[in-house]
Structure formats: C-alpha cells, structure tokens
Design an enzyme around this catalytic site. Structure first.
Site, PDB file in Angstrom:
ATOM      1  N   GLU A  71       0.830  -1.208   0.000  1.00  0.00           N
ATOM      2  CA  GLU A  71       0.000   0.000   0.000  1.00  0.00           C
ATOM      3  C   GLU A  71       0.863   1.255   0.000  1.00  0.00           C
ATOM      4  O   GLU A  71       0.489   2.284  -0.563  1.00  0.00           O
ATOM      5  CB  GLU A  71      -0.931   0.021   1.210  1.00  0.00           C
ATOM      6  N   PHE A 133     -12.186  -7.804  13.025  1.00  0.00           N
ATOM      7  CA  PHE A 133     -11.020  -8.208  12.235  1.00  0.00           C
ATOM      8  C   PHE A 133     -10.675  -7.122  11.209  1.00  0.00           C
ATOM      9  O   PHE A 133     -11.532  -6.634  10.489  1.00  0.00           O
ATOM     10  CB  PHE A 133     -11.314  -9.529  11.516  1.00  0.00           C
TER      11      PHE A 133
END
Lengths: 580, 161
Positions: A71, A133
C-alpha cells in the site's frame, strides 16, 4: 498500458454512461464518481473490506488500476502522479493494515501540499467500534495529516462526499483527503444521483489578494537596495511559473528557489541563485541574510530553509505571499502579508511591478558570489563521486527529465547538480523526508507522462524501502530509469555522525544489502552496475537506449559529504563549505 | 505576554468535530483550559467555547489553524470585546447539621443555591464567572469539599458591543 483495446467511445458518450441515474451499488457509485472527476488512473491493493469495490472493477476498462505490491507503494505512486500531472492522485486500500500502511504516504502528501484522494475500506458500520477483524479507526489516525476526512455511513452520501473530497484536495492549499467506506456501504444499493454542487460553508479559500498590499510591495521594491525572492512549491502548484518569470524579469530581483520550488524558475537564468538553506548555495544564503527586502512567494519558511530563526534575514522587510493564511507569521514575523493564490497574485502584481532600480550594486554582488561560490566537489579518477554521477545524468538528459528522489545525501546532490528548467519535473519528499518515496513516486510520474523520460534517483537505503514495486515496472513495462547511488551506508546519517557526533558511526552500515543488479533481474528488470566513470557512462547510455525499465547501480565513494552545510542551530550564513 | 483568551467556534454538528478541534489544539501545542460544546441558534451547527492561554501570536495561530478545519464555520475572539462569561459548578460539601447555617450564609452571599441535602453533606450549585466560582470554592474548602464538578466557561459578546 492494457493489452486489450477497449471499445472506443467519445468522452461525451462515456460521461452519459457514467451519469445515467440507475440503482447501483456503493462500489459502482464510487467508480462512476471517480470517473466523473476525471480520474484516469488509480493505484491500489485489494483486501476484505474493499472486495465489493474490487468486484465492481472486474473487467472495468474506464480507468487504469495499477496493482502495487505494498500500500505504501500505491500511495507514493499516487503522490508522484499528482505532483507530475497537477491532477488529483487516487489510491485505494483495504481496512486495518491496508489503511495504516498508507499513513506515511498521507503524511508525505500533507507536508508537501499534494492533492490526493485516499479511499480506504472499513469493516461494516455494524462492526465499527467492536475491534473487528482488520478494523482500524483510520479517520481518527489520519486526522492530523489530512486536509479533511470522511467516514461514509450512508451510501446516499457517496456522490456528494467524493465530489467534495476532490474539490477540497485540489483547491486552496492542496492536500490529501481520506474517504473511509465501510463494507456494507460499498455493498448497499441506491439510485445514483450525481452531485456536482459544493456546499461547504466553512471552506472558502481566498485566492484574490488585497490590492493595497500589492501596492505596498511595489513601493517596497522601488525602495529596496538588496531585494531577494524566495520562491517555493506554491509557484508550481498554482501554475504560476510563467508569472514568476515575468515578475523576476520585470523587477530584476535575484531569486532563490526552495527544494520544492526547483523547476519553478529556469536554472540557467542570471538572477537565479540556486537553492537556499541547509544544503543551499552560498549565494542564496548570504543573499537572504543580507537582503533588505525578502519576498517569499509560495514557500513556508521551513526550518531547513531558515536555519536558526532568531537571526534569519535580520535586515529584511519580509513579504509573504501564500494561499494559506496560517503560514503567514507562523515562523517568521511578516511586514507585508499577502494572502492569495500565487498565480492570481502575480497576475495582479506584474502590471504594477517596478524595476528594482536601486539594486544594481546588489545584482553585481550576487553575480560575483555566483561565480565565486558554485557547488564544488573534489573529483576522483579512482572512485565514482556521486556528484559526478548526477552531473552526468544532467548532461546526458539536458536537464529535461522528470527526476524523482528518495531522501538523504543523493537527494541533496540531485537538487544541487541537476539543473531544472520546467515545473513538475522534480519530485521529492521535502517536508516529511520520507525514505521509500523515490522509486514508487517515479512510477506515478511515468503513468502521468508516458512519453517523458523519468529518472528515479535513490540511495542504497531508501531503494530497499519500496523495491518490491520493481514488479510493477516489469509487468506494466513502465520505463522508469532507476538509479541507485550506492555508498553502502546511510550517508546522511553518517555525515551527521561524522560532523556532529565525533565520528561515532552508530548503525549506519548497510552491509548485507542485496546485489541490486540481481534484485532487478529477479523481477525481470534489466540491471546494470558501474564502478568507474567509463562504466558509468556506458551503463547509463545503455539504460537510456533500453526501451523498458532499467536499474543502474553506481557504486560511489562511501565517505562523501554534502556541502555546503548549515548545522542545526546556526544561521544560514554560517556554512561549512567542505574541502573543494 | 501570555494571557487568557475566550474564543467561540461555530462548527458543523458532525461526528468527530470535537476530536478535530481538540486534536488541533493538542498537536499544535495550544493549551485548552476549558471547552464547552452545545447546540447553537442554527440547526446543524454547534458552538464551542474554548478558554486558552497564550500570547497574541499563539492566539492568531489558533484562529488561523481553526479556520483551516473544513467543519469550522466561524471563529470569534470573545475576550477582545465586552463579553458575558459564565460557568456552573456543583460542589458537594461536607455539612453536618451544625455547620449548615454557616454554609447557607456563604451560599446566600454568592447567590448560589443548595440543590441537594444528604445526611452529612450538601450539594451547592453556583453560577457566575470563573473568579466568582474560584472564590466560592475557596470559602467552602474549610468545610471539606467532597466532590467538585465545573462545566467550563460558556460566553457571548454583549448585545451592544
């Protein structure tokens, strides 16, 4: 870039298709809204929370999505794209770790006022706040480093939010805007109603300056005996380089350009004195310190430019032109504040600007300093000098390439020895000083300008912080020429440890670095190495002749320092000049 | 010279807006002495009143930095004009029946009121400017303050200012 040729349609036909009011998902709304903002290219990395968005991109041909390998690579590439093109850079990442991996890149863009729209997925609205999560409060985390941010809770808000985000990112003082899209919002459907209104009561950047202040400046120029212009990145961001050229020629005032301002003014001009500050020229620093009128145009008096604030430009009347009112008076008390868009300011100023007629002796002084104190280094016939390498890159490309850099010594040498003449040709992380920026930003710059030569100059340290993006160059045949100036050490840290910490070299040895040629080849990118001038010239010529991406490693002198240097706590005319 | 400033900030009533404002103060090193937030006269907008200390340059930076927040509509330096500033305090003071008349005397003098009485304590409510509340607290201290809660200052510029 894509091998398939998409169905050829005119822009109007495409717009009609995107504008069509239909019941579609949030993900499709997102894509259409991006297209309506003129987005041609996004950099991203998929994951759980953005699966609907990526599903909507399946087989999607209307813009180009570049899948990076990290990223951080995606956001630096979007940043490089934005700096090179002047458009808004866009990147997409998933929730949690995907989003947090963007943080360094967001801060980089924020510090250098780069327009980005950063899209992150998040867990479903029903799960937000439950430590689900891959949940991270990315709007909270990035609040101090974004110009604005949105957490979209209702799919109906998406068209407005995206339109506002592009408006905010690309106007006023530019900067990154984050849009966090929970998974259920990207999945929800609604009737798509494009929104092109902007209703932001709290956001009205002032672009037109106060005319009275301009008159004051004109009078100050008439009176000045030692005037100096300090121009920064704001000139480039507002597209004011032509206005600046006219302003300098009309006023006859010497000009220094900051690290981010390189390229805002042609380096060959008689009145250009080079970069100021910590590793700036003698002429710029002494010019500022002795000036009686300092005109700051779109720079922010960063500490690397001013040195010790108490004692900065002690004789000067300070003029500060900036789009951001908060910059004026923040670091340096200002005598003539001018809030406005630099381009607009110069357009209004140029018709009334006088020639600085009392500054003849000053102009002579400036040209004497320029002749007497150029950047210097001791060349060698046995080892490659990094400065020589940059000069060679400059000579062989006539200063016409787009150059991106990483952060450290090589960055300063590139700023000193590459001679820029055009705006948006120099891409570097100035404010945040982000290692790992140099290479991925070049990918973005090349995407913005497929036909220009893009050179990415890196050190052996920073190259290893985002080297995984070699895959992107290879797969997409992005022809960036990747330069690694390898001195086998963290050079800038070494320099400070030598000069300021009594040669106590602590944890700077980069032994164990990969063979960069093999690293490139592992990704299918051509790799070349040079250790002598002759090899360097040959390898670089080969790199330029090779159509695709090439990595060239220049093995250089380990102990070379960047000079001049102003140590922290000194005024900028207290310069260490080095041995040359 | 560092002085106390009272500023009113009109903001969009958006989730996270308090975080944006307080976060800005924190990261720029501006001090917050008190902050109050509530509805304003206009639907969708909230008014914050912030008491901060700093010199003129700091105050100017505070205002300019606040204006950079998209959700900030208006910033007013209230203390630069004649203003009315009030806060409210609830003070739970130890009050055996024998001490009550004396405490009542203090309460009456300050035009405060007793809003609750327990077996061995009283809850006093006092409204006024910061100085008045400080003084009230000082006077009640000898009796033993068991709990104290202050709202922080809210303020407005006077009608004819």
């Amino acid at each position: 870039m894509s091998a398939q040729t998409p169905e050829v349609r005119s822009t109007e036909q495409l717009r009609e298709k995107w504008l069509k009011p239909e019941v579609i998902t949030g993900s499709e709304i997102l894509l259409r809204s991006l297209l309506l903002e003129g987005v041609e290219c996004v950099f991203g990395y998929p994951g759980g929370a953005v699966l609907y968005i990526y599903d909507a991109m399946y087989g999607f041909e209307d813009f180009n999505h570049v899948l990076t390998r990290h990223e951080q690579g995606a956001i630096h590439a979007a940043d490089g794209y934005a700096r090179a093109s002047g458009k808004v850079g866009v990147c997409i990442a998933t929730s949690g770790p995907g989003a947090t991996n963007l943080v360094t890149g967001i801060a980089t863009a924020y510090m250098d006022s780069v327009p980005l729209v950063v899209i992150t997925g998040n867990v479903a609205t029903t799960l937000i706040g439950t430590d689900a999560f891959q949940e991270a409060d990315i709007t909270g985390i990035t609040m101090p480093i974004t110009k604005h941010s949105y957490l979209v809770r209702d799919v109906k808000d998406l068209p407005r939010v995206i339109h506002e985000a592009f408006h905010i990112a690309s106007t006023g003082r530019k900067g990154p805007v984050l849009i966090d899209v929970p998974k259920d919002v990207s999945a929800a459907t609604t009737l798509f109603q494009p929104d092109d209104r902007i209703q932001l009561r709290g956001y009205n950047p002032r672009t037109v300056p106060n005319k009275l202040q301009l008159d004051k400046l004109a009078r100050a120029i008439e009176e000045a005996e030692r005037p100096m212009i300090l121009a920064g990145g704001g000139v480039i961001y507002s597209g004011a380089h032509e206005g600046l050229y006219e302003f300098v020629n009309k006023s006859g005032i010497p000009i220094t350009t900051t690290l981010l301002g390189l390229g805002a003014f042609p380096s060959g001009h008689d009145l250009w004195t080079g970069m100021p500050g910590m590793h700036g020229t003698y002429t710029s620093n002494h010019g500022i310190q002795q000036s009686d009128l300092l005109i700051n145009i779109g720079a922010r008096f960063d500490d690397r430019v001013t040195g010790k604030l108490d004692g900065f430009a002690p004789h000067a009347k300070i003029v500060h032109i900036d789009i951001d009112p908060a910059e004026i008076g923040k670091n340096v008390p200002t005598d003539i504040p001018i809030v406005g868009d630099v381009k607009t300011v110069l357009e209004m100023l140029n018709p009334i600007v006088p020639y600085a007629a009392k500054a003849d002796a000053w102009r002579d002084q400036i040209s004497k300093w320029k002749a007497e104190y150029p950047f210097r280094y001791v060349d060698s016939e046995t080892v490659l000098k990094p400065q020589w390498v940059i000069e060679m890159l400059n000579d062989t490309t006539k200063g016409e390439a787009i150059v991106t850099t990483d952060v450290g010594q090589h960055q300063m040498w590139a700023a000193q020895y590459y001679k820029f003449n055009q705006p948006r040709s120099w891409i570097t992380s100035g404010g945040l000083g982000t290692m790992g920026f140099g290479f991925p930003s070049a990918i973005g710059a090349q995407m913005a300008h497929p036909d220009r030569l893009v050179i990415s100059i890196n050190g052996d340290g920073g190259m290893q912080m985002c080297s995984q993006e070699l895959a992107i160059c290879a797969i997409n045949n992005i022809p960036v020429k990747i330069v690694v100036i390898n001195n086998q050490v963290l050079g800038m840290v070494r320099q400070w440890q030598e000069l300021i910490y009594d040669n106590r070299y602590s944890h700077i040895d980069l032994a164990g670095s990969p063979d960069f040629v093999k690293l490139a080849e592992a990704y299918g990118v051509k790799g070349l190495r040079a250790t002598t001038k002759e090899e360097a010239q040959r390898a670089w010529a080969e790199a330029l002749e090779t159509p695709g991406p090439v990595l060239v490693e220049f093995v250089v002198e380990k102990g070379e320092n960047v000079y001049p240097m102003v140590t922290q706590g000194s005024t900028i005319d207290q310069m260490l000049m080095g041995d040359a | 010279m560092s002085t106390k400033h009272t500023i009113a900030v009109l903001v969009n009533d958006q989730p996270g807006v308090l975080q944006r404002v307080s976060g800005l103060f924190g990261r720029r090193g501006f001090n917050i002495e008190s902050i109050t937030v509530g509805q304003s006269e206009e639907a969708g907008l909230s008014r914050m009143v912030i008491v901060t200390t700093g010199d003129e340059t700091t105050l100017e930076q505070v205002e300019k930095q606040l204006y950079k927040l998209i959700d900030v509509i208006k910033v007013i330096n209230l203390s630069s004009k004649p203003m009315v500033a009030r806060e409210l305090a609830l003070i739970k003071v130890k009050a055996e029946p024998s001490a009550r008349p004396e405490i009542m005397g203090v309460v009456e003098t300050f035009r405060a009121s007793v809003v609750d009485i327990g077996t061995a304590n009283m809850m006093v409510q006092v409204v006024g400017d910061t100085v008045k509340i400080d003084a009230m607290i000082e006077l009640l201290k000898p009796y033993g303050i068991q709990e104290l809660s202050r709202t922080g200052v809210t303020a407005m510029i006077r009608g004819n200012a």
